[in-house]
Design a protein around this motif. Structure first.
Motif, PDB file in Angstrom:
ATOM      1  N   GLU A 155      48.652  20.976  35.962  1.00  0.00           N
ATOM      2  CA  GLU A 155      49.162  19.917  36.822  1.00  0.00           C
ATOM      3  C   GLU A 155      50.449  20.386  37.457  1.00  0.00           C
ATOM      4  O   GLU A 155      51.322  20.918  36.793  1.00  0.00           O
ATOM      5  CB  GLU A 155      49.399  18.651  36.014  1.00  0.00           C
ATOM      6  N   ARG A 156      50.541  20.195  38.745  1.00  0.00           N
ATOM      7  CA  ARG A 156      51.736  20.597  39.477  1.00  0.00           C
ATOM      8  C   ARG A 156      52.528  19.357  39.852  1.00  0.00           C
ATOM      9  O   ARG A 156      51.957  18.387  40.318  1.00  0.00           O
ATOM     10  CB  ARG A 156      51.360  21.362  40.741  1.00  0.00           C
ATOM     11  N   PRO A 157      53.842  19.396  39.678  1.00  0.00           N
ATOM     12  CA  PRO A 157      54.667  18.251  40.073  1.00  0.00           C
ATOM     13  C   PRO A 157      54.546  17.996  41.566  1.00  0.00           C
ATOM     14  O   PRO A 157      54.424  18.942  42.352  1.00  0.00           O
ATOM     15  CB  PRO A 157      56.087  18.695  39.727  1.00  0.00           C
ATOM     16  N   ARG A 202      32.205  37.837  48.054  1.00  0.00           N
ATOM     17  CA  ARG A 202      32.228  39.153  47.419  1.00  0.00           C
ATOM     18  C   ARG A 202      32.351  40.320  48.389  1.00  0.00           C
ATOM     19  O   ARG A 202      32.838  41.381  48.036  1.00  0.00           O
ATOM     20  CB  ARG A 202      30.975  39.337  46.576  1.00  0.00           C
ATOM     21  N   LEU A 203      31.913  40.162  49.625  1.00  0.00           N
ATOM     22  CA  LEU A 203      31.920  41.292  50.549  1.00  0.00           C
ATOM     23  C   LEU A 203      33.037  41.262  51.581  1.00  0.00           C
ATOM     24  O   LEU A 203      33.523  42.304  51.994  1.00  0.00           O
ATOM     25  CB  LEU A 203      30.575  41.377  51.275  1.00  0.00           C
ATOM     26  N   ILE A 204      33.437  40.071  52.020  1.00  0.00           N
ATOM     27  CA  ILE A 204      34.357  40.020  53.158  1.00  0.00           C
ATOM     28  C   ILE A 204      35.673  39.314  52.889  1.00  0.00           C
ATOM     29  O   ILE A 204      36.476  39.167  53.789  1.00  0.00           O
ATOM     30  CB  ILE A 204      33.680  39.350  54.372  1.00  0.00           C
ATOM     31  N   ALA A 205      35.927  38.865  51.686  1.00  0.00           N
ATOM     32  CA  ALA A 205      37.159  38.110  51.448  1.00  0.00           C
ATOM     33  C   ALA A 205      37.899  38.610  50.217  1.00  0.00           C
ATOM     34  O   ALA A 205      37.423  39.486  49.507  1.00  0.00           O
ATOM     35  CB  ALA A 205      36.833  36.634  51.300  1.00  0.00           C
ATOM     36  N   ARG A 206      39.023  38.017  49.980  1.00  0.00           N
ATOM     37  CA  ARG A 206      39.853  38.381  48.838  1.00  0.00           C
ATOM     38  C   ARG A 206      39.282  37.798  47.558  1.00  0.00           C
ATOM     39  O   ARG A 206      38.674  36.734  47.572  1.00  0.00           O
ATOM     40  CB  ARG A 206      41.264  37.874  49.054  1.00  0.00           C
ATOM     41  N   PRO A 207      39.489  38.468  46.442  1.00  0.00           N
ATOM     42  CA  PRO A 207      39.039  37.910  45.163  1.00  0.00           C
ATOM     43  C   PRO A 207      39.964  36.770  44.743  1.00  0.00           C
ATOM     44  O   PRO A 207      41.179  36.895  44.821  1.00  0.00           O
ATOM     45  CB  PRO A 207      39.135  39.089  44.196  1.00  0.00           C
ATOM     46  N   VAL A 208      39.395  35.668  44.323  1.00  0.00           N
ATOM     47  CA  VAL A 208      40.153  34.485  43.936  1.00  0.00           C
ATOM     48  C   VAL A 208      40.084  34.309  42.422  1.00  0.00           C
ATOM     49  O   VAL A 208      39.062  34.598  41.800  1.00  0.00           O
ATOM     50  CB  VAL A 208      39.583  33.235  44.645  1.00  0.00           C
ATOM     51  N   CYS A 209      41.167  33.835  41.851  1.00  0.00           N
ATOM     52  CA  CYS A 209      41.236  33.593  40.411  1.00  0.00           C
ATOM     53  C   CYS A 209      40.108  32.648  39.981  1.00  0.00           C
ATOM     54  O   CYS A 209      39.790  31.686  40.672  1.00  0.00           O
ATOM     55  CB  CYS A 209      42.591  32.989  40.060  1.00  0.00           C
ATOM     56  N   ARG A 210      39.521  32.942  38.828  1.00  0.00           N
ATOM     57  CA  ARG A 210      38.399  32.141  38.327  1.00  0.00           C
ATOM     58  C   ARG A 210      38.815  30.870  37.620  1.00  0.00           C
ATOM     59  O   ARG A 210      37.973  30.032  37.298  1.00  0.00           O
ATOM     60  CB  ARG A 210      37.564  32.968  37.351  1.00  0.00           C
ATOM     61  N   ALA A 211      40.107  30.681  37.361  1.00  0.00           N
ATOM     62  CA  ALA A 211      40.569  29.475  36.671  1.00  0.00           C
ATOM     63  C   ALA A 211      40.323  28.250  37.537  1.00  0.00           C
ATOM     64  O   ALA A 211      40.532  28.284  38.752  1.00  0.00           O
ATOM     65  CB  ALA A 211      42.047  29.594  36.329  1.00  0.00           C
ATOM     66  N   THR A 212      39.890  27.178  36.921  1.00  0.00           N
ATOM     67  CA  THR A 212      39.604  25.941  37.635  1.00  0.00           C
ATOM     68  C   THR A 212      40.851  25.448  38.355  1.00  0.00           C
ATOM     69  O   THR A 212      41.913  25.352  37.763  1.00  0.00           O
ATOM     70  CB  THR A 212      39.122  24.853  36.661  1.00  0.00           C
ATOM     71  N   GLY A 213      40.724  25.172  39.642  1.00  0.00           N
ATOM     72  CA  GLY A 213      41.828  24.657  40.431  1.00  0.00           C
ATOM     73  C   GLY A 213      42.780  25.702  40.971  1.00  0.00           C
ATOM     74  O   GLY A 213      43.714  25.372  41.676  1.00  0.00           O
ATOM     75  N   CYS A 214      42.562  26.965  40.673  1.00  0.00           N
ATOM     76  CA  CYS A 214      43.446  28.036  41.142  1.00  0.00           C
ATOM     77  C   CYS A 214      42.792  28.743  42.324  1.00  0.00           C
ATOM     78  O   CYS A 214      41.631  29.144  42.249  1.00  0.00           O
ATOM     79  CB  CYS A 214      43.717  29.034  40.013  1.00  0.00           C
TER      80      CYS A 214
END
Length: 89
Positions: A66-68, A19-31
Motif C-alpha cells: 500500500e502506498r500513501p 516478451r519480444l518488444i517491451a521491457r520486463p516488468v516485475c512479477r509482484a502483484t501491483g508492481c
C-alpha cells in the motif's frame, strides 16, 4: 496488449511485459516497475519477499504494497519558509 502510436508526440507506446518488444516488468502483484533480472522481480519486491519469508516461486502470496496517497499519511513535517528559517543566523 497492443502497441500504440501517438502521432502528435511521435511516441511509440509498447505494452509492458511483452516478451519480444517491451521491457520486463516485475512479477509482484501491483508492481509495474522494470525488473531486468532473470526472475523478473525488482530489488525492493525481492526484499519484501525475503522479509515475509516467501520464496520467489510463491510471489503471488506477496501482498500488494500500500502506498500513501497524501503527505499526512507519510507523517511528514511541512515547514513553511524553510529556506529563510534554515539559513538565517
Amino acid at each position: 496488449m497492443e502497441i500504440g502510436w501517438d502521432a502528435t508526440s511521435m511516441v511509440l507506446f509498447l505494452p509492458a511485459g511483452h516478451r519480444l518488444i517491451a521491457r520486463p516488468v516485475c512479477r509482484a502483484t501491483g508492481c509495474a516497475v522494470t525488473a531486468p533480472d532473470r526472475m523478473h522481480i525488482r530489488v525492493s519486491c525481492r526484499r519484501r519477499l525475503d522479509d515475509a519469508g516467501i520464496s520467489a516461486e510463491n510471489i503471488a502470496l506477496l501482498p500488494v504494497r500500500e502506498r500513501p496517497k497524501c503527505p499526512q499519511q507519510l507523517n511528514l513535517l511541512v515547514v513553511e519558509n524553510f529556506l529563510e528559517e534554515s539559513y538565517s543566523l
